[in-house]
Write a protein that holds these residues in place. Structure first.
Motif, PDB file in Angstrom:
ATOM      1  N   SER A 168       0.677  -1.328   0.005  1.00  0.00           N
ATOM      2  CA  SER A 168      -0.010  -0.070  -0.160  1.00  0.00           C
ATOM      3  C   SER A 168       0.754   1.433  -0.096  1.00  0.00           C
TER       4      SER A 168
ATOM      5  N   TYR B 139       2.724  -5.579  -2.900  1.00  0.00           N
ATOM      6  CA  TYR B 139       1.388  -5.141  -3.495  1.00  0.00           C
ATOM      7  C   TYR B 139       0.764  -3.910  -3.198  1.00  0.00           C
ATOM      8  N   ASN B 140      -0.331  -3.306  -4.068  1.00  0.00           N
ATOM      9  CA  ASN B 140      -0.716  -1.996  -3.902  1.00  0.00           C
ATOM     10  C   ASN B 140       0.152  -1.105  -3.949  1.00  0.00           C
TER      11      ASN B 140
ATOM     12  N   SER C  87       0.361  -8.317  -6.783  1.00  0.00           N
ATOM     13  CA  SER C  87      -0.912  -7.975  -7.396  1.00  0.00           C
ATOM     14  C   SER C  87      -0.992  -6.258  -7.118  1.00  0.00           C
ATOM     15  N   HIS C  88      -2.075  -5.769  -7.639  1.00  0.00           N
ATOM     16  CA  HIS C  88      -2.323  -4.462  -7.504  1.00  0.00           C
ATOM     17  C   HIS C  88      -1.188  -3.364  -7.877  1.00  0.00           C
ATOM     18  N   ASN C  89      -0.274  -3.631  -8.656  1.00  0.00           N
ATOM     19  CA  ASN C  89       0.685  -2.683  -8.987  1.00  0.00           C
ATOM     20  C   ASN C  89       0.631  -2.080 -10.370  1.00  0.00           C
TER      21      ASN C  89
ATOM     22  N   HIS D  68      -4.277  -7.574 -11.325  1.00  0.00           N
ATOM     23  CA  HIS D  68      -4.364  -6.350 -11.402  1.00  0.00           C
ATOM     24  C   HIS D  68      -3.287  -5.650 -11.603  1.00  0.00           C
ATOM     25  N   ASN D  69      -2.756  -5.753 -12.617  1.00  0.00           N
ATOM     26  CA  ASN D  69      -1.506  -5.063 -13.145  1.00  0.00           C
ATOM     27  C   ASN D  69      -1.810  -4.680 -14.413  1.00  0.00           C
TER      28      ASN D  69
ATOM     29  N   HIS E 254      -7.370  -9.621 -14.264  1.00  0.00           N
ATOM     30  CA  HIS E 254      -7.227  -8.248 -14.433  1.00  0.00           C
ATOM     31  C   HIS E 254      -6.128  -7.631 -14.678  1.00  0.00           C
TER      32      HIS E 254
END
Length: 181
Positions: free
Chosen positions: A67, A91-92, A115-117, A140-141, A164
């Motif tokens: 985050s 992540y994030n 994830s989430h990068n 989520h990339n 994603h």
């Protein structure tokens, strides 16, 4: 017991940016005996020259970078400082590229969460020698193209999350070397 080591960035006189684990911020969590975790929170890593300055520590088994929109790179010497990592979670954040040196020779790594990068590029040999890797989350990339050889050495992999992303097409033999999925 897991000892959590909070990582902070210290400015150096040299041009190299350094991330260090600050032992003054240790806290104990009872999860596993003699297992340490290193967290990077709220620190800026916006250049590929960032390194972890701590001495080699084979007790650290978990690395978490979470985050933080100011983290664009994974420190390049993670494997030198923490050679026995079993879990890495980045992540994030804003990581855009995974390079070969980020995780090379982490022979005990079982879980890698990225994830989430903003990952767009994964170097050809980024996951070489990750013989024990069972879980890889790249969800989520911004991945558009994946070379099938990137995952070729991951014989222990049982879970791969590519959801994603912006992947248009994977070759017919893409998952052939991943027999455990």
């Amino acid at each position: 017991i897991i000892i959590i080591i909070t990582v902070t960035i210290l400015p150096l006189a040299s041009s190299l940016n350094t991330v260090t684990c600050n032992s003054a911020e240790l806290s104990l969590i009872e999860v596993k005996e003699n297992c340490f975790a290193c967290f990077i929170r709220g620190q800026k890593i916006d250049d590929s020259s960032y390194v972890i300055s701590d001495q080699r520590n084979e007790s650290v088994r978990i690395l978490v970078v979470e985050s933080n929109k100011e983290v664009e790179f994974v420190p390049v010497n993670v494997t030198d400082v923490f050679p026995r990592l079993q879990i890495v979670k980045v992540y994030n954040c804003e990581v855009k590229k995974i390079i070969t040196n980020n995780f090379i020779d982490l022979r005990e790594l079982e879980t890698l969460i990225l994830s989430h990068n903003k990952i767009e590029d994964i170097e050809f040999q980024a996951f070489v020698h990750l013989f024990e890797l069972r879980i890889l989350d790249l969800s989520h990339n911004n991945i558009k193209i994946l070379n099938e050889a990137v995952f070729q050495a991951l014989e222990s992999l049982v879970e791969l999350d590519l959801s994603h992303n912006q992947i248009d097409k994977l070759g017919e033999t893409f998952f052939q070397s991943l027999g455990n999925l």
